[in-house]
Scaffold this motif. Structure first.
Motif, mmCIF file in Angstrom:
data_model
loop_
_atom_site.group_PDB
_atom_site.id
_atom_site.type_symbol
_atom_site.label_atom_id
_atom_site.label_comp_id
_atom_site.label_asym_id
_atom_site.label_seq_id
_atom_site.Cartn_x
_atom_site.Cartn_y
_atom_site.Cartn_z
ATOM 1 N N ALA A 133 -34.776 -9.623 42.206
ATOM 2 C CA ALA A 133 -34.303 -10.605 41.226
ATOM 3 C C ALA A 133 -34.682 -12.012 41.663
ATOM 4 C CB ALA A 133 -32.793 -10.505 41.052
ATOM 5 N N HIS A 134 -34.768 -12.909 40.663
ATOM 6 C CA HIS A 134 -35.089 -14.312 40.916
ATOM 7 C C HIS A 134 -34.116 -15.195 40.138
ATOM 8 C CE1 HIS A 134 -38.907 -12.473 42.130
ATOM 9 N NE2 HIS A 134 -39.168 -13.585 42.793
ATOM 10 N N VAL A 135 -33.942 -16.411 40.616
ATOM 11 C CA VAL A 135 -33.103 -17.410 39.957
ATOM 12 C C VAL A 135 -33.971 -18.602 39.581
ATOM 13 C CG1 VAL A 135 -31.190 -19.024 40.260
ATOM 14 C CG2 VAL A 135 -31.003 -16.704 41.145
ATOM 15 N N TYR A 136 -33.807 -19.076 38.346
ATOM 16 C CA TYR A 136 -34.543 -20.253 37.896
ATOM 17 C C TYR A 136 -33.987 -21.475 38.613
ATOM 18 C CZ TYR A 136 -37.250 -23.025 34.518
ATOM 19 O OH TYR A 136 -38.159 -23.861 33.912
ATOM 20 N N LYS A 137 -34.855 -22.267 39.217
ATOM 21 C CA LYS A 137 -34.418 -23.394 40.038
ATOM 22 C C LYS A 137 -33.657 -24.447 39.250
ATOM 23 C CE LYS A 137 -37.998 -23.282 43.650
ATOM 24 N NZ LYS A 137 -39.129 -24.037 44.242
ATOM 25 N N GLU A 138 -34.056 -24.653 38.010
ATOM 26 C CA GLU A 138 -33.451 -25.712 37.199
ATOM 27 C C GLU A 138 -32.179 -25.171 36.542
ATOM 28 O OE1 GLU A 138 -34.768 -28.531 37.516
ATOM 29 O OE2 GLU A 138 -36.851 -28.161 38.066
ATOM 30 N N PHE A 139 -31.047 -25.577 37.074
ATOM 31 C CA PHE A 139 -29.778 -25.112 36.510
ATOM 32 C C PHE A 139 -29.299 -26.079 35.431
ATOM 33 C CE2 PHE A 139 -29.054 -27.291 40.577
ATOM 34 C CZ PHE A 139 -28.252 -28.360 40.180
ATOM 35 N N PHE A 140 -28.229 -25.686 34.752
ATOM 36 C CA PHE A 140 -27.729 -26.450 33.607
ATOM 37 C C PHE A 140 -26.259 -26.791 33.829
ATOM 38 C CE2 PHE A 140 -31.113 -23.626 32.453
ATOM 39 C CZ PHE A 140 -32.007 -24.463 31.809
ATOM 40 N N LEU A 141 -25.874 -27.973 33.362
ATOM 41 C CA LEU A 141 -24.546 -28.498 33.647
ATOM 42 C C LEU A 141 -23.769 -28.759 32.368
ATOM 43 C CD1 LEU A 141 -26.217 -30.777 36.137
ATOM 44 C CD2 LEU A 141 -24.288 -29.395 36.889
ATOM 45 N N ARG A 142 -22.455 -28.521 32.442
ATOM 46 C CA ARG A 142 -21.567 -28.825 31.324
ATOM 47 C C ARG A 142 -20.327 -29.519 31.881
ATOM 48 N NH1 ARG A 142 -21.589 -22.957 28.409
ATOM 49 N NH2 ARG A 142 -20.724 -22.452 30.450
ATOM 50 N N PHE A 143 -19.870 -30.568 31.193
ATOM 51 C CA PHE A 143 -18.793 -31.395 31.700
ATOM 52 C C PHE A 143 -17.650 -31.500 30.690
ATOM 53 C CE2 PHE A 143 -22.787 -32.855 33.481
ATOM 54 C CZ PHE A 143 -22.514 -33.023 34.832
ATOM 55 N N ALA A 144 -16.426 -31.580 31.223
ATOM 56 C CA ALA A 144 -15.290 -31.944 30.387
ATOM 57 C C ALA A 144 -15.381 -33.429 30.058
ATOM 58 C CB ALA A 144 -13.984 -31.626 31.113
ATOM 59 N N ASN A 145 -14.644 -33.832 29.055
ATOM 60 C CA ASN A 145 -14.686 -35.224 28.593
ATOM 61 C C ASN A 145 -13.476 -36.041 29.008
ATOM 62 O OD1 ASN A 145 -17.196 -35.064 27.358
ATOM 63 N ND2 ASN A 145 -16.337 -34.456 25.375
ATOM 64 N N LYS A 146 -12.494 -35.404 29.639
ATOM 65 C CA LYS A 146 -11.296 -36.119 30.069
ATOM 66 C C LYS A 146 -10.971 -35.761 31.514
ATOM 67 C CE LYS A 146 -9.165 -36.323 25.459
ATOM 68 N NZ LYS A 146 -7.960 -35.976 24.670
ATOM 69 N N PRO A 147 -10.405 -36.709 32.282
ATOM 70 C CA PRO A 147 -10.054 -36.423 33.683
ATOM 71 C C PRO A 147 -9.146 -35.209 33.797
ATOM 72 C CG PRO A 147 -9.913 -38.778 33.254
ATOM 73 C CD PRO A 147 -10.137 -38.116 31.917
ATOM 74 N N PHE A 148 -9.382 -34.414 34.835
ATOM 75 C CA PHE A 148 -8.655 -33.163 35.013
ATOM 76 C C PHE A 148 -7.237 -33.412 35.525
ATOM 77 C CE2 PHE A 148 -7.293 -29.713 37.858
ATOM 78 C CZ PHE A 148 -7.276 -28.663 36.958
ATOM 79 N N GLU A 149 -6.300 -32.699 34.939
ATOM 80 C CA GLU A 149 -4.921 -32.630 35.405
ATOM 81 C C GLU A 149 -4.415 -31.221 35.140
ATOM 82 O OE1 GLU A 149 -2.547 -36.578 34.501
ATOM 83 O OE2 GLU A 149 -3.728 -35.987 32.736
ATOM 84 N N LEU A 150 -3.496 -30.770 35.954
ATOM 85 C CA LEU A 150 -2.955 -29.424 35.780
ATOM 86 C C LEU A 150 -1.801 -29.463 34.775
ATOM 87 C CD1 LEU A 150 -3.819 -26.711 36.964
ATOM 88 C CD2 LEU A 150 -1.956 -26.890 38.606
ATOM 89 N N LYS A 151 -2.128 -29.934 33.563
ATOM 90 C CA LYS A 151 -1.165 -30.004 32.469
ATOM 91 C C LYS A 151 -1.946 -30.204 31.177
ATOM 92 C CE LYS A 151 -0.316 -34.987 32.920
ATOM 93 N NZ LYS A 151 0.719 -36.031 33.118
ATOM 94 N N ASP A 152 -1.237 -30.247 30.073
ATOM 95 C CA ASP A 152 -1.867 -30.435 28.756
ATOM 96 C C ASP A 152 -2.953 -29.381 28.508
ATOM 97 O OD1 ASP A 152 -0.294 -32.745 28.467
ATOM 98 O OD2 ASP A 152 -1.840 -33.998 29.400
ATOM 99 N N PHE A 153 -2.591 -28.129 28.660
ATOM 100 C CA PHE A 153 -3.592 -27.058 28.565
ATOM 101 C C PHE A 153 -4.093 -26.829 27.145
ATOM 102 C CE2 PHE A 153 -1.196 -26.160 32.446
ATOM 103 C CZ PHE A 153 -2.231 -26.082 33.353
ATOM 104 N N HIS A 154 -3.452 -27.461 26.182
ATOM 105 C CA HIS A 154 -3.942 -27.398 24.805
ATOM 106 C C HIS A 154 -5.093 -28.371 24.581
ATOM 107 C CE1 HIS A 154 -1.149 -30.777 25.015
ATOM 108 N NE2 HIS A 154 -1.842 -31.312 24.021
#
Length: 279
Positions: A126-147
């Motif tokens: 097997a091989h892995v493509y060197k160029e990976f892909f990124l996805r980001f949240a839009n708000k700072p993380f907190e362990l609350k407001d799970f909705h």
């Protein structure tokens, strides 16, 4: 075969030599709520009795685009979720490695997608493509407001009127070294590639239907989604989230126009290509 529909669900048990549920550090503790519901309830109550953080992400293994996904620590709520279709319960990553976004005025969750090419099962190749892909949240993380979708999820490209951060992996690596100078990306990526190799070794260990079948004429393309988590020792541990067969590669083609040219050369013409890393 789609890992999400069987193989990945049992990888943790196969890889563990002592059958300890904690042994495969790269796979979040996961239960199939159709076949392992009593085991899940027992483990949930065990954590609850010890006063441990007990948030779970419950998601269908036959849908995509973040549909019908829930984050909760309420057991009664979790028990009702399989009524809308088959679900897995996966321990929520409560201490993720975050990425600072100045435009968000804080550090956000992110996940990484790697493309894996499976050329052979016996022997495993097997091989892995060197160029990976990124996805980001839009708000700072907190362990609350799970909705709050933009705080706890990273798939922003399916929602209208929601901004989506674009970043090539070359830019990410530079920014990563600035934000985490004590954790070189080369070291982090090595642990990610080691994880992929172990996952594939587990996936081909047994004969079908529990494992991937050997066929000298077959090839497969997978997308592996992962997050990074801080351990108690303040080390970075990659965590596999899911692996999808024949994923949507539209963004890959937009970012890297030769994406499929590279894949066909390697998969079907057996031509060496420096766009890949061999596992």
């Amino acid at each position: 075969m789609d890992f999400a529909e069987g193989v990945l669900d049992s990888v943790q048990r196969k890889f563990s030599k002592d059958n300890s549920i904690e042994s495969s550090k790269w796979l979040p503790i996961t239960y199939n709520l159709k076949t392992e519901i009593s085991n899940f309830v027992s483990y949930f109550q065990h954590r609850e009795a010890k006063g441990l953080e007990n948030y779970w992400i419950v998601k269908p293994y036959n849908l995509a685009r973040s549909l019908d996904i829930h984050i909760t620590n309420n057991l009664n709520y979790i028990m009702r979720l399989p009524a809308t279709g088959p679900k897995i319960a996966q321990k929520y990553i409560s201490n993720p490695v975050l990425f600072f976004r100045p435009e968000c005025d804080g550090s956000v969750k992110f996940d990484i997608r790697y493309v894996i090419l499976l050329q052979s099962v016996k022997p495993l190749k097997a091989h892995v493509y060197k160029e990976f892909f990124l996805r980001f949240a839009n708000k700072p993380f907190e362990l609350k407001d799970f909705h709050d979708f933009e705080k706890h999820f990273t798939v922003m490209n399916y929602e209208e009127h929601v901004s989506m951060k674009h970043m090539l992996c070359s830019e990410f690596k530079i920014t990563w070294e600035q934000q985490y100078p004590n954790f070189p990306w080369n070291d982090v990526e090595k642990s990610i590639l080691d994880m992929f190799k172990k996952v594939l070794e587990c996936a081909v260990k047994e004969d079908p239907p529990c494992g991937i079948a050997h066929d000298p004429q077959s090839r497969a393309l997978y997308a592996a989604d992962l997050m990074l988590e801080w351990t108690r020792c303040r080390e970075i541990q990659p965590k596999i989230l899911e692996i999808n067969w024949t994923p949507d590669c539209k963004r890959a083609c937009e970012y890297y126009p030769d994406f499929y040219n590279h894949i066909f050369k390697l998969q079907f013409l057996n031509e060496a290509c420096d766009a890949f890393i061999e596992l």
